[in-house]
Design a protein around this motif. Structure first.
Motif, mmCIF file in Angstrom:
data_model
loop_
_atom_site.group_PDB
_atom_site.id
_atom_site.type_symbol
_atom_site.label_atom_id
_atom_site.label_comp_id
_atom_site.label_asym_id
_atom_site.label_seq_id
_atom_site.Cartn_x
_atom_site.Cartn_y
_atom_site.Cartn_z
ATOM 1 N N THR A 1 -15.989 0.320 -7.586
ATOM 2 C CA THR A 1 -15.321 1.093 -8.760
ATOM 3 C C THR A 1 -13.631 0.714 -8.650
ATOM 4 O O THR A 1 -13.081 0.740 -7.367
ATOM 5 N N HIS A 2 -12.732 0.766 -9.570
ATOM 6 C CA HIS A 2 -11.331 0.693 -9.507
ATOM 7 C C HIS A 2 -10.868 1.846 -10.134
ATOM 8 O O HIS A 2 -11.243 2.156 -11.396
ATOM 9 N N THR A 3 -9.512 2.091 -9.765
ATOM 10 C CA THR A 3 -8.967 2.985 -10.649
ATOM 11 C C THR A 3 -8.033 2.141 -11.716
ATOM 12 O O THR A 3 -7.622 1.092 -11.206
ATOM 13 N N LEU A 4 -7.460 3.052 -12.569
ATOM 14 C CA LEU A 4 -6.648 2.007 -13.491
ATOM 15 C C LEU A 4 -5.521 1.713 -12.823
ATOM 16 O O LEU A 4 -4.991 0.655 -13.133
ATOM 17 N N SER A 5 -4.862 2.348 -11.783
ATOM 18 C CA SER A 5 -3.584 1.846 -11.272
ATOM 19 C C SER A 5 -3.864 0.735 -10.301
ATOM 20 O O SER A 5 -3.037 -0.199 -10.322
ATOM 21 N N SER A 6 -4.831 0.599 -9.731
ATOM 22 C CA SER A 6 -5.290 -0.457 -8.762
ATOM 23 C C SER A 6 -5.545 -1.808 -9.691
ATOM 24 O O SER A 6 -5.381 -2.831 -9.359
ATOM 25 N N MET A 52 -4.139 -2.159 -12.423
ATOM 26 C CA MET A 52 -2.799 -2.746 -13.154
ATOM 27 C C MET A 52 -1.909 -3.521 -12.004
ATOM 28 O O MET A 52 -1.093 -4.146 -12.590
ATOM 29 N N GLU A 53 -2.219 -3.224 -10.816
ATOM 30 C CA GLU A 53 -1.424 -3.744 -9.857
ATOM 31 C C GLU A 53 -1.613 -5.426 -10.099
ATOM 32 O O GLU A 53 -0.879 -6.303 -9.323
ATOM 33 N N ARG A 54 -2.760 -5.618 -10.448
ATOM 34 C CA ARG A 54 -3.132 -7.344 -10.587
ATOM 35 C C ARG A 54 -2.245 -8.014 -11.472
ATOM 36 O O ARG A 54 -1.886 -8.957 -11.407
ATOM 37 N N PHE A 55 -1.433 -7.073 -12.429
ATOM 38 C CA PHE A 55 -0.638 -7.665 -13.423
ATOM 39 C C PHE A 55 0.724 -7.495 -12.851
ATOM 40 O O PHE A 55 1.693 -8.092 -13.945
ATOM 41 N N ASN A 56 0.973 -6.927 -11.912
ATOM 42 C CA ASN A 56 2.393 -6.836 -11.500
ATOM 43 C C ASN A 56 2.994 -7.976 -10.560
ATOM 44 O O ASN A 56 2.332 -8.844 -9.956
#
Length: 86
Positions: free
Chosen positions: A75-80, A82-86
Motif C-alpha cells: 500500500t502507498h500513501t498519497l504523498s509517496s 505524488m513523489e513519483r511525479f516530482n
C-alpha cells in the motif's frame, strides 16, 4: 457519439477494469498490436466473444493470474505516490 468520445469512454472503462483486476490480485496486460485487434474484430470472433456486430473493438485487456503468486499488494500513501511525479 463522436470519435473522440469513443476513446474517452473506452479509457474510463479500461481504468475501472484495471482497478477491479488489481483488487482481485490478478494481472493484466494491454493488447495494442494490430494482430490482436484483427483477431477479435472478425465477425466469427465477435460472435464467439459476444461483441455486437455493429461494435468495433478499440482496446483489449488480457486478464489472468500473474506468473508469481501475489498474496497482497504494497500500500502507498498519497504523498509517496505524488513523489513519483516530482
Amino acid at each position: 457519439t463522436d470519435e473522440s468520445s469513443k476513446y474517452l469512454f473506452a479509457g474510463m472503462i479500461m481504468c475501472q477494469m484495471q482497478l477491479a483486476t488489481t483488487n482481485s490480485l490478478l494481472a493484466y496486460q494491454f493488447i495494442t498490436d494490430e494482430e490482436g485487434f484483427a483477431r477479435i474484430s472478425s465477425p466469427e470472433a465477435k460472435k464467439e466473444i459476444g461483441i455486437p456486430e455493429n461494435y468495433t473493438p478499440i482496446q483489449q485487456l488480457r486478464v489472468g493470474y500473474p506468473e508469481n503468486r501475489v498474496d497482497s499488494r504494497e500500500t502507498h500513501t498519497l504523498s509517496s505516490l505524488m513523489e513519483r511525479f516530482n
